[in-house]
Design an enzyme around this catalytic site. Structure first.
Site, short mmCIF file in Angstrom:
data_model
loop_
_atom_site.label_atom_id
_atom_site.label_comp_id
_atom_site.label_asym_id
_atom_site.label_seq_id
_atom_site.Cartn_x
_atom_site.Cartn_y
_atom_site.Cartn_z
N ASN A 167 -12.67 -1.40 -4.70
CA ASN A 167 -12.41 -1.69 -6.12
C ASN A 167 -13.67 -2.26 -6.77
O ASN A 167 -14.07 -3.38 -6.45
CB ASN A 167 -11.24 -2.68 -6.23
CG ASN A 167 -10.95 -3.11 -7.66
OD1 ASN A 167 -11.52 -2.61 -8.62
ND2 ASN A 167 -10.04 -4.07 -7.80
N TYR A 189 0.83 -1.19 0.00
CA TYR A 189 0.00 0.00 0.00
C TYR A 189 0.88 1.26 0.00
O TYR A 189 0.60 2.22 -0.71
CB TYR A 189 -0.94 -0.01 1.21
CG TYR A 189 -1.82 -1.24 1.27
CD1 TYR A 189 -2.76 -1.51 0.28
CD2 TYR A 189 -1.71 -2.15 2.32
CE1 TYR A 189 -3.56 -2.64 0.34
CE2 TYR A 189 -2.50 -3.28 2.39
CZ TYR A 189 -3.43 -3.52 1.39
OH TYR A 189 -4.21 -4.64 1.46
N CYS A 222 -6.57 -6.23 -7.32
CA CYS A 222 -6.24 -5.67 -6.01
C CYS A 222 -5.66 -6.70 -5.05
O CYS A 222 -5.12 -6.32 -4.01
CB CYS A 222 -7.45 -4.97 -5.41
SG CYS A 222 -8.93 -5.98 -5.31
N HIS A 223 -5.69 -7.97 -5.41
CA HIS A 223 -5.08 -8.98 -4.54
C HIS A 223 -3.55 -8.87 -4.52
O HIS A 223 -2.91 -9.45 -3.66
CB HIS A 223 -5.49 -10.39 -4.98
CG HIS A 223 -5.08 -10.76 -6.36
ND1 HIS A 223 -5.80 -10.38 -7.48
CD2 HIS A 223 -4.03 -11.46 -6.81
CE1 HIS A 223 -5.19 -10.85 -8.57
NE2 HIS A 223 -4.11 -11.50 -8.17
N GLU A 265 -0.64 -17.25 -9.11
CA GLU A 265 0.24 -16.42 -9.93
C GLU A 265 1.72 -16.70 -9.66
O GLU A 265 2.59 -16.06 -10.23
CB GLU A 265 -0.05 -14.95 -9.70
CG GLU A 265 -1.43 -14.54 -10.18
CD GLU A 265 -1.70 -13.06 -10.04
OE1 GLU A 265 -0.80 -12.31 -9.60
OE2 GLU A 265 -2.82 -12.64 -10.38
#
Length: 141
Positions: free
Chosen positions: A89, A66, A97-98, A124
């Site tokens: 979001n 952040y 946003c993860h 990912e």
């Protein structure tokens, strides 16, 4: 008890069909770069729009914090505000946003819950420490 199956009509708009196919592909574990032009970002306040665009820029398999996002958008003291902007979001998973974390590598918050956030990151290729924090190997911004 057998539940009735609800059929959703096929969207008529090609861009919506493309977006749906992209989301399905993303959730199947594929690397998808969504067309951000399909989103109505004007519905978001200016600060949130800047945050969402920065978050959109984080590549698959990378994370940011952040605070790093706040510095990137020119608001270095706004890490909490970045978290709030991401909490609202309206376009997940198109805007991923993860991929935003707390500065210590902990997951922070996520609309769909922390287990889902972790699963998306693992999907990912992001790795975790035994204590649940992300290994900060591929950090963006």
């Amino acid at each position: 008890m057998i539940e009735e199956m609800v059929l959703i009509p096929e969207p008529r708009d090609d861009s919506i069909r493309t977006l749906i196919a992209g989301i399905q592909s993303f959730l199947a574990g594929h690397d998808v770069q969504f067309d951000i032009g399909l989103l109505d970002l004007d519905r978001c306040p200016p600060f949130q729009r800047r945050v969402l665009l920065a978050e959109y820029g984080i590549p698959r398999g990378h994370v940011s914090t952040y605070g790093r996002i706040a510095r990137h958008i020119g608001s270095p003291r706004a890490s909490r505000a970045v978290g709030s902007a991401l909490a609202g979001n309206p376009f997940p998973p198109v805007i991923p946003c993860h991929r935003a974390l707390r500065s210590d590598g902990r997951l922070g918050g996520f609309q769909a819950g922390l287990a889902m956030k972790r699963r998306l990151l693992e999907m990912e290729g992001v790795r975790f420490r035994e204590d649940g924090r992300v290994l900060m190997e591929r950090v963006w911004y």
